[in-house]
Motif scaffolding. Sequence first.
Motif, short mmCIF file in Angstrom:
data_model
loop_
_atom_site.label_atom_id
_atom_site.label_comp_id
_atom_site.label_asym_id
_atom_site.label_seq_id
_atom_site.Cartn_x
_atom_site.Cartn_y
_atom_site.Cartn_z
N UNK A 57 33.03 35.52 37.42
CA UNK A 57 33.56 35.54 38.84
C UNK A 57 33.37 34.02 39.39
N UNK A 58 32.34 33.48 39.13
CA UNK A 58 31.85 32.11 39.99
C UNK A 58 32.63 31.01 39.09
N UNK A 59 33.29 31.23 37.95
CA UNK A 59 33.77 30.03 37.33
C UNK A 59 35.34 29.84 38.08
N UNK A 60 35.31 28.48 38.67
CA UNK A 60 36.39 28.12 39.67
C UNK A 60 37.80 28.43 39.09
N UNK A 61 38.02 28.19 37.64
CA UNK A 61 39.43 28.24 37.15
C UNK A 61 39.71 29.98 37.11
N UNK A 62 38.72 30.49 36.80
CA UNK A 62 38.88 32.28 37.10
C UNK A 62 39.39 32.57 38.31
#
Length: 230
Positions: free
Chosen positions: A105-110
């Motif tokens: 969830x912390x991946x910006x693109x996700x």
Amino acid sequence: MHEKPKLTIAIDGPSGSGKSSVSKEVARHFGLAYLDTGAMYRAATWYVLERGIDLADAEAISQAVVEMPLVFGTNIKEEEILIGSTDVREQIRSERVSAAVSAVASVPAVREHLIGLQRWAIGHAVNGIVAEGRDITTVVAPDADARILLTASEEVRMARRGLENTEKSGSVGDLTQQISERDAKDLKVNNFMQAAAGVELIDSSELDFNATVSAVINAVNAQVKAKRGG
């Protein structure tokens, strides 16, 4: 005869605040659709884990989530979460997924991809929707008719989570550590512990379930009345 205007309600809050169960009951009260955005992140995490992707590889995670064949229903009467034709409602609640969801969830693109799907679902709800999850009130649906931050003391939240996970988890101490660590990780991405401007804070520490639902319904009615001029 005037059509009843759509009603969008956004409910945010930390783990154990009761936002999922309260949100469902509020949706039933108003006759609205229901969107659990946290389940979307869990579905994405399950998909990433099933593909054996390194949780440190943000690019691979992003690509997988964007390609993920997610089918997500918003009918309050029956939860629908599919990856392709696989029903993942049970799998996404596993400890394995819980332990990894913050990393995905912390991946910006996700976040960008899933927020786009969430906004689409909110925009296409016929009568309106109750959307719950972290950053709903500030990022996903800042223009919602009513925005609520539902919280409770850490002690109360841990106790509630302990009751929910009696059969799934190990000791209460382990559970407390898991939730505290997840809250700390997620706070780096969004602040779900303090109400932003225009968001009403409801502390359910001293309230039972029915009283919490009533408090949220009253807050929604008051916000909608103020926004629509009575």
